[in-house]
Write an enzyme that holds these catalytic residues in place. Sequence first.
Site, PDB file in Angstrom:
ATOM      1  N   ARG A 105       0.851  -1.201   0.000  1.00 15.88           N
ATOM      2  CA  ARG A 105       0.000   0.000   0.000  1.00 15.88           C
ATOM      3  C   ARG A 105       0.874   1.233   0.000  1.00 15.88           C
ATOM      4  O   ARG A 105       1.736   1.383   0.864  1.00 15.88           O
ATOM      5  CB  ARG A 105      -0.850   0.040   1.275  1.00 15.88           C
ATOM      6  CG  ARG A 105      -2.070  -0.771   1.204  1.00 15.88           C
ATOM      7  CD  ARG A 105      -3.112  -0.361   2.201  1.00 15.88           C
ATOM      8  NE  ARG A 105      -2.652   0.179   3.468  1.00 15.88           N
ATOM      9  CZ  ARG A 105      -3.445   0.526   4.451  1.00 15.88           C
ATOM     10  NH1 ARG A 105      -4.744   0.404   4.312  1.00 15.88           N
ATOM     11  NH2 ARG A 105      -2.985   0.999   5.581  1.00 15.88           N
TER      12      ARG A 105
ATOM     13  N   ASP B 141       0.131  -3.672  12.062  1.00 14.59           N
ATOM     14  CA  ASP B 141       0.618  -3.988  10.710  1.00 14.59           C
ATOM     15  C   ASP B 141       0.943  -5.487  10.641  1.00 14.59           C
ATOM     16  O   ASP B 141       1.906  -5.960  11.257  1.00 14.59           O
ATOM     17  CB  ASP B 141       1.870  -3.143  10.410  1.00 14.59           C
ATOM     18  CG  ASP B 141       2.287  -3.278   8.957  1.00 14.59           C
ATOM     19  OD1 ASP B 141       2.407  -2.257   8.275  1.00 14.59           O
ATOM     20  OD2 ASP B 141       2.512  -4.430   8.501  1.00 14.59           O
TER      21      ASP B 141
ATOM     22  N   ASP C 183       4.519  -6.543   9.306  1.00 12.15           N
ATOM     23  CA  ASP C 183       5.585  -6.241  10.271  1.00 12.15           C
ATOM     24  C   ASP C 183       5.536  -7.177  11.469  1.00 12.15           C
ATOM     25  O   ASP C 183       6.566  -7.653  11.948  1.00 12.15           O
ATOM     26  CB  ASP C 183       5.484  -4.787  10.743  1.00 12.15           C
ATOM     27  CG  ASP C 183       5.969  -3.807   9.693  1.00 12.15           C
ATOM     28  OD1 ASP C 183       6.675  -4.246   8.761  1.00 12.15           O
ATOM     29  OD2 ASP C 183       5.646  -2.607   9.799  1.00 12.15           O
TER      30      ASP C 183
HETATM   31  C1  PRP Z   1      -1.333  -4.923   4.244  1.00 12.82           C
HETATM   32  C2  PRP Z   1      -2.210  -6.154   4.288  1.00 12.82           C
HETATM   33  C3  PRP Z   1      -3.007  -6.025   3.026  1.00 12.82           C
HETATM   34  C4  PRP Z   1      -3.196  -4.552   2.892  1.00 12.82           C
HETATM   35  C5  PRP Z   1      -4.584  -4.223   3.345  1.00 12.82           C
HETATM   36  O1  PRP Z   1      -0.270  -5.106   3.418  1.00 12.82           O
HETATM   37  O2  PRP Z   1      -1.485  -7.339   4.374  1.00 12.82           O
HETATM   38  O3  PRP Z   1      -2.357  -6.555   1.884  1.00 12.82           O
HETATM   39  O4  PRP Z   1      -2.239  -3.928   3.757  1.00 12.82           O
HETATM   40  O5  PRP Z   1      -4.870  -2.898   3.101  1.00 12.82           O
HETATM   41  P1  PRP Z   1      -5.939  -2.417   2.035  1.00 12.82           P
HETATM   42  O6  PRP Z   1      -7.149  -3.257   2.231  1.00 12.82           O
HETATM   43  O7  PRP Z   1      -6.153  -0.971   2.426  1.00 12.82           O
HETATM   44  O8  PRP Z   1      -5.332  -2.538   0.673  1.00 12.82           O
HETATM   45  P2  PRP Z   1       0.874  -4.012   3.248  1.00 12.82           P
HETATM   46  O9  PRP Z   1       0.579  -3.114   2.095  1.00 12.82           O
HETATM   47  O10 PRP Z   1       1.135  -3.337   4.568  1.00 12.82           O
HETATM   48  O11 PRP Z   1       2.110  -4.877   2.803  1.00 12.82           O
HETATM   49  P3  PRP Z   1       2.894  -6.026   3.626  1.00 12.82           P
HETATM   50  O12 PRP Z   1       1.982  -7.206   3.728  1.00 12.82           O
HETATM   51  O13 PRP Z   1       4.074  -6.276   2.767  1.00 12.82           O
HETATM   52  O14 PRP Z   1       3.274  -5.468   4.981  1.00 12.82           O
HETATM   53  N1  URA Z   2      -2.583  -3.330   6.747  1.00 14.49           N
HETATM   54  C1  URA Z   2      -2.283  -3.857   7.956  1.00 14.49           C
HETATM   55  O1  URA Z   2      -1.336  -4.635   8.079  1.00 14.49           O
HETATM   56  N2  URA Z   2      -3.046  -3.522   9.001  1.00 14.49           N
HETATM   57  C2  URA Z   2      -4.091  -2.678   8.907  1.00 14.49           C
HETATM   58  O2  URA Z   2      -4.753  -2.419   9.918  1.00 14.49           O
HETATM   59  C3  URA Z   2      -4.376  -2.132   7.644  1.00 14.49           C
HETATM   60  C4  URA Z   2      -3.613  -2.476   6.576  1.00 14.49           C
END
Ligand code: PRP
Ligand code: URA
Length: 209
Positions: free
Chosen positions: A104, A200, A203
Amino acid sequence: MGKVVVMDHPLIKHKLTYIRDKNTGSKEFKELVSEVSMLMGYEVTRDMELEEIEIETPITKMKSQVIAGKKVGLVPILRAGLGMVDGMLNLLPAAKVGHIGLYRDPETFKPVEYYCKLPTDIEERKLIVLDPMLATGGSASAAIQFLKDRGASNIKLVCLIAAPEGLKAVQDAHPDVDIYLANIDEKLNSDAYIVPGLGDAGDRLFGTK
Ligand code: PRP
Ligand code: URA
């Protein structure tokens, strides 16, 4: 409209509490996400077709049921979706796994694609998209669209926690997709994080913050 199934199993509720708890470290977080994914998999696979085959028990011949029909593909959205793969594979060991990398954008909250590797025959498979968090719904909607653009038509989405906003966004964009959730939370905050949520997911899973 596709169905929305919110899990009501006590074991899922119990484990989700500890997944949310900020004092749960990466190792336990990972184990719990995997366990909840497997428990959710039980419900996600409930409508799989069966066929009868003939076998022989030590006593006699009999007809008995085995899973039939389309093959399954698991599609975790990187990174956090990876945490759900093992649990699902415990139930579906023959499933192939495709990966879609999305993150994101921190300013716009829009998904940005950075990786994609899918089984070659996705149009013949029942696909299960995995991502713990359904926040704005942008990532899940984009991943599902991505699969449809490559010929997939049988798609389910499995997330641990959804915000009402994200759930509606995916339903509006993909009314044909069944959605399985461990819980629907209250709302998104101004950073588009789910409240109360779990923070998150990527993370916490990989210990990167
Ligand atoms: C997080 C999560 C989803 C997304 C959800 O991923 O795992 O993929 O955010 O958010 P949305 O519904 O608003 O799109 P992130 O982009 O943080 O990447 P990561 O899994 O690599 O940490
Ligand atoms: N992605 C995450 O990992 N957590 C949230 O709450 C939203 C987006």
